[in-house]
Design an enzyme around this catalytic site. Structure first.
Site, PDB file in Angstrom:
ATOM      1  N   LYS A   1       0.794  -1.077   0.061  1.00  0.00           N
ATOM      2  CA  LYS A   1       0.366   0.203  -0.239  1.00  0.00           C
ATOM      3  C   LYS A   1       0.846   1.681   0.026  1.00  0.00           C
ATOM      4  O   LYS A   1       0.561   1.980  -0.468  1.00  0.00           O
ATOM      5  CB  LYS A   1      -0.766  -0.064   1.435  1.00  0.00           C
ATOM      6  CG  LYS A   1      -1.835   1.454   1.453  1.00  0.00           C
ATOM      7  CD  LYS A   1      -2.788   1.006   2.148  1.00  0.00           C
ATOM      8  CE  LYS A   1      -1.918   1.791   4.076  1.00  0.00           C
ATOM      9  NZ  LYS A   1      -2.027   3.093   3.994  1.00  0.00           N
TER      10      LYS A   1
ATOM     11  N   ARG B   1      -3.854  10.821   4.778  1.00  0.00           N
ATOM     12  CA  ARG B   1      -3.150  12.053   5.114  1.00  0.00           C
ATOM     13  C   ARG B   1      -2.160  11.643   3.551  1.00  0.00           C
ATOM     14  O   ARG B   1      -1.562  12.448   3.037  1.00  0.00           O
ATOM     15  CB  ARG B   1      -2.461  10.908   5.574  1.00  0.00           C
ATOM     16  CG  ARG B   1      -2.737  10.970   7.073  1.00  0.00           C
ATOM     17  CD  ARG B   1      -1.902  11.329   8.472  1.00  0.00           C
ATOM     18  NE  ARG B   1      -0.830  11.792   7.995  1.00  0.00           N
ATOM     19  CZ  ARG B   1      -0.929  13.432   8.003  1.00  0.00           C
ATOM     20  NH1 ARG B   1      -2.258  13.865   9.436  1.00  0.00           N
ATOM     21  NH2 ARG B   1      -0.133  14.512   7.918  1.00  0.00           N
TER      22      ARG B   1
ATOM     23  N   CYS C   1      -5.354   8.206   9.716  1.00  0.00           N
ATOM     24  CA  CYS C   1      -5.739   7.571  10.881  1.00  0.00           C
ATOM     25  C   CYS C   1      -4.955   8.699  12.354  1.00  0.00           C
ATOM     26  O   CYS C   1      -4.107   9.787  12.344  1.00  0.00           O
ATOM     27  CB  CYS C   1      -4.630   6.662  11.537  1.00  0.00           C
ATOM     28  SG  CYS C   1      -4.832   5.374  10.268  1.00  0.00           S
TER      29      CYS C   1
ATOM     30  N   PRO D   1       2.960  16.344  11.327  1.00  0.00           N
ATOM     31  CA  PRO D   1       2.648  18.167  10.147  1.00  0.00           C
ATOM     32  C   PRO D   1       3.151  17.786   9.155  1.00  0.00           C
ATOM     33  O   PRO D   1       3.919  16.768   8.986  1.00  0.00           O
ATOM     34  CB  PRO D   1       3.128  18.720  11.525  1.00  0.00           C
ATOM     35  CG  PRO D   1       4.141  17.456  11.982  1.00  0.00           C
ATOM     36  CD  PRO D   1       3.157  16.458  12.553  1.00  0.00           C
ATOM     37  N   VAL D   2       2.554  18.811   8.102  1.00  0.00           N
ATOM     38  CA  VAL D   2       2.832  18.293   6.893  1.00  0.00           C
ATOM     39  C   VAL D   2       3.985  20.179   6.909  1.00  0.00           C
ATOM     40  O   VAL D   2       4.449  20.227   5.432  1.00  0.00           O
ATOM     41  CB  VAL D   2       1.516  18.968   6.406  1.00  0.00           C
ATOM     42  CG1 VAL D   2       1.003  17.756   5.913  1.00  0.00           C
ATOM     43  CG2 VAL D   2       0.647  20.102   6.092  1.00  0.00           C
ATOM     44  N   ASP D   3       4.483  20.311   8.021  1.00  0.00           N
ATOM     45  CA  ASP D   3       5.754  21.367   7.505  1.00  0.00           C
ATOM     46  C   ASP D   3       6.969  21.166   7.226  1.00  0.00           C
ATOM     47  O   ASP D   3       7.131  21.626   6.303  1.00  0.00           O
ATOM     48  CB  ASP D   3       6.250  21.572   9.033  1.00  0.00           C
ATOM     49  CG  ASP D   3       5.112  22.179  10.720  1.00  0.00           C
ATOM     50  OD1 ASP D   3       4.083  21.741  10.445  1.00  0.00           O
ATOM     51  OD2 ASP D   3       5.762  22.595  11.443  1.00  0.00           O
ATOM     52  N   LEU D   4       7.447  19.460   6.890  1.00  0.00           N
ATOM     53  CA  LEU D   4       8.189  19.801   6.011  1.00  0.00           C
ATOM     54  C   LEU D   4       8.248  19.505   4.797  1.00  0.00           C
ATOM     55  O   LEU D   4       8.982  19.534   3.860  1.00  0.00           O
ATOM     56  CB  LEU D   4       9.230  17.977   6.308  1.00  0.00           C
ATOM     57  CG  LEU D   4       9.530  17.777   8.057  1.00  0.00           C
ATOM     58  CD1 LEU D   4       9.974  16.472   8.688  1.00  0.00           C
ATOM     59  CD2 LEU D   4      10.555  18.657   8.137  1.00  0.00           C
TER      60      LEU D   4
ATOM     61  N   VAL E   1      13.726  12.668   9.798  1.00  0.00           N
ATOM     62  CA  VAL E   1      13.376  11.712   8.595  1.00  0.00           C
ATOM     63  C   VAL E   1      11.839  11.593   8.091  1.00  0.00           C
ATOM     64  O   VAL E   1      11.066  11.353   9.143  1.00  0.00           O
ATOM     65  CB  VAL E   1      13.986  10.295   8.333  1.00  0.00           C
ATOM     66  CG1 VAL E   1      13.288   8.882   7.372  1.00  0.00           C
ATOM     67  CG2 VAL E   1      15.174  10.249   8.884  1.00  0.00           C
TER      68      VAL E   1
ATOM     69  N   VAL F   1       8.969   9.854   5.429  1.00  0.00           N
ATOM     70  CA  VAL F   1       8.454   9.073   4.089  1.00  0.00           C
ATOM     71  C   VAL F   1       7.649  10.259   3.495  1.00  0.00           C
ATOM     72  O   VAL F   1       7.960   9.953   1.944  1.00  0.00           O
ATOM     73  CB  VAL F   1       8.057   8.136   4.252  1.00  0.00           C
ATOM     74  CG1 VAL F   1       7.410   7.586   3.394  1.00  0.00           C
ATOM     75  CG2 VAL F   1       8.889   6.704   4.756  1.00  0.00           C
TER      76      VAL F   1
ATOM     77  N   ILE G   1       8.673   7.293  17.046  1.00  0.00           N
ATOM     78  CA  ILE G   1       8.290   7.586  15.529  1.00  0.00           C
ATOM     79  C   ILE G   1       7.095   8.515  16.026  1.00  0.00           C
ATOM     80  O   ILE G   1       7.019   9.756  15.259  1.00  0.00           O
ATOM     81  CB  ILE G   1       8.057   6.708  14.428  1.00  0.00           C
ATOM     82  CG1 ILE G   1       8.621   5.557  14.292  1.00  0.00           C
ATOM     83  CG2 ILE G   1       7.255   7.293  13.193  1.00  0.00           C
ATOM     84  CD1 ILE G   1      10.081   6.258  14.050  1.00  0.00           C
TER      85      ILE G   1
ATOM     86  N   ARG H   1      -8.205  -0.917   5.228  1.00  0.00           N
ATOM     87  CA  ARG H   1      -8.118   0.759   4.235  1.00  0.00           C
ATOM     88  C   ARG H   1      -5.929  -0.711   3.551  1.00  0.00           C
ATOM     89  O   ARG H   1      -5.165   0.081   3.245  1.00  0.00           O
ATOM     90  CB  ARG H   1      -7.370   1.301   4.926  1.00  0.00           C
ATOM     91  CG  ARG H   1      -8.744   2.389   5.040  1.00  0.00           C
ATOM     92  CD  ARG H   1      -8.532   3.394   6.141  1.00  0.00           C
ATOM     93  NE  ARG H   1      -7.022   4.007   6.313  1.00  0.00           N
ATOM     94  CZ  ARG H   1      -6.064   4.693   6.712  1.00  0.00           C
ATOM     95  NH1 ARG H   1      -6.395   4.616   7.723  1.00  0.00           N
ATOM     96  NH2 ARG H   1      -5.184   5.098   6.115  1.00  0.00           N
TER      97      ARG H   1
END
Length: 430
Positions: A22, A102, A126, A132-135, A173, A175, A339, A409
């Protein structure tokens, strides 16, 4: 809502075909936005998340075809699909679609690279931490994008002439951010260097797909990716790698119940850290030509400590499954989750089986018991859901897992695969 009912106590014996990953299939599908030529993907898993992303891509104007089985093809093989984004008709990814998953936020990279603009809802998915989407935004801004947040949407615009290559040094890090910046950089002007990039096999699968589409990428599989931007990408045919999380999940299910299972198509090198830990529990793991064999005799499960880490470390997506295994170990073990800050929601549900688990911050301490008892439990997120199935396979009596839409999912034909190996398991329609 559908439920899963199972009666524990049966060993698992037989073969399980490992589905396509997935976490590779979704970004591979998204990469089709980068070209006006067809992208053909083999071994796409039949999952709710795949169907949801299909709806999002169709909203952007992507034509999607699902091809039928070929003569002699193994029924365990995933779908063959074609994605053709000849013309992107809409650069907005709306809330009602993106909020359900996401990974759909990742469309922002290809849309910005190809169309020089994107309006994408902030993501949902989830509830296992803020994630966050800061990166993502940091990386896109490094490539020259102007970013605004407007009523829950990220509005991104590339400079005139398109994105421009740059050095993107991630503070940690990620992904998703690696996928997004990697895809965006393929059409940027000049050279982009991604430092502290994720090294997961799914990243490699996507990078190799982009190369097949005409991208120039070096350092694949390492912490530093270098991308020389090109003017356009073309179509390609690519295979989705086997799902290492599904492999680890079924390996732990076999270890939990005992028995002998061949995981067909598994690639052990994609989850070696997890397999090393599993071997220390007393589970026998044998790499074979067509997959991975998992066996456990009657000696019991040994307690082992583990800490999650980005690849090549122990995957956070296998933490819940390993915790289920440790609930019946001969001793006390500790799991440190590094993580995500909110990924112990399954603990309360495992305790309903009679498990002895305590949590202190990032550390869960599990004292093994000789027997669990079946219970009514509720799935809380995608990976935690299957930990309850693993516990139920070994628990005495009947277990019912509620809210299994989470399972659908990320796990293809779960009950069918387990029942073929001797598990007493069935889906109850809602």
């Amino acid at each position: 809502m559908d439920r899963i009912r199972l009666v524990g106590g049966n060993q698992l014996n037989g073969e399980i075909a490992i589905s396509g990953a997935k976490n590779a299939a979704l970004p591979l599908m998204i990469s089709s936005l980068l070209t006006d030529e067809p992208l053909v993907l083999h071994n796409v898993p039949r999952l709710a998340d795949v169907k949801q992303l299909e709806r999002i891509l169709e909203n952007h104007g992507v034509d999607i075809a699902v091809h039928g089985r070929r003569r002699g093809e193994d029924e365990g093989v995933g779908q063959r699909m074609t994605f053709h984004a000849a013309d992107i008709v809409d650069t907005t990814a709306p809330y009602d679609l993106v909020s359900k998953m996401r990974a759909s936020f990742w469309v922002i990279g290809p849309l910005l690279a190809r169309c020089h603009e994107a309006r994408v809802s902030l993501p949902g998915g989830c509830a296992i931490g803020t994630r966050p989407v800061d990166l993502f935004l940091f990386g896109l801004q490094a490539l020259g994008a102007e970013i605004d947040i407007d009523e829950g949407y990220v509005v991104a615009r590339a400079p005139k002439g398109g994105l421009v290559g740059a050095t993107v040094a991630f503070s940690k890090v990620s992904v998703g951010a690696t996928h997004t910046i990697l895809m965006a950089a393929t059409l940027a002007k000049g050279k982009t260097v991604i430092e502290n990039a994720a090294q997961e096999p799914e990243i490699t699968n996507v990078a190799e797909c982009l190369v097949a589409m005409g991208a120039k990428i070096s350092g694949i599989g390492t912490r530093t990716l270098t991308i020389e931007g090109v003017e356009r990408l073309h179509g390609a045919t690519v295979e989705v790698i086997p799902d290492r999380i599904e492999t680890g999940t079924f390996a732990m299910a076999a270890a939990m119940t005992g028995g002998d299972v061949l995981l067909k198509g598994a690639r052990p090198e994609h989850l070696q850290a997890a397999l090393d830990i599993l071997a220390r529990t007393g589970t026998e793991l044998i790499a074979e030509a067509d997959g991975l064999r998992v066996r456990r005799n009657g000696k019991g499960i040994q307690a082992v400590d583990v800490e999650t880490d980005p690849f090549p470390g122990f995957p956070t997506d296998l933490q819940a499954q390993f915790m289920a295994l440790m609930t019946m170990s001969n001793g006390t073990s500790q799991i440190r989750e590094t993580i995500f800050e909110n990924r112990y929601m399954h603990v309360a549900e495992l305790v309903r089986f009679g498990a002895d688990i305590s949590v202190n911050g990032q550390v869960a301490t599990i004292t093994g018991k000789p027997q669990l008892k079946g219970a009514q439990v509720m799935a809380t997120d995608l990976r935690a859901s299957v930990s309850l199935v693993i516990a139920g396979l070994a628990a005495k009596g009947e277990t019912v897992v509620n809210r299994i839409y989470h399972l659908d999912r990320g796990f293809e034909r779960l009950e069918d695969k387990l029942s073929r190996c001797g598990a007493e398991i069935e889906r109850l329609a809602g």
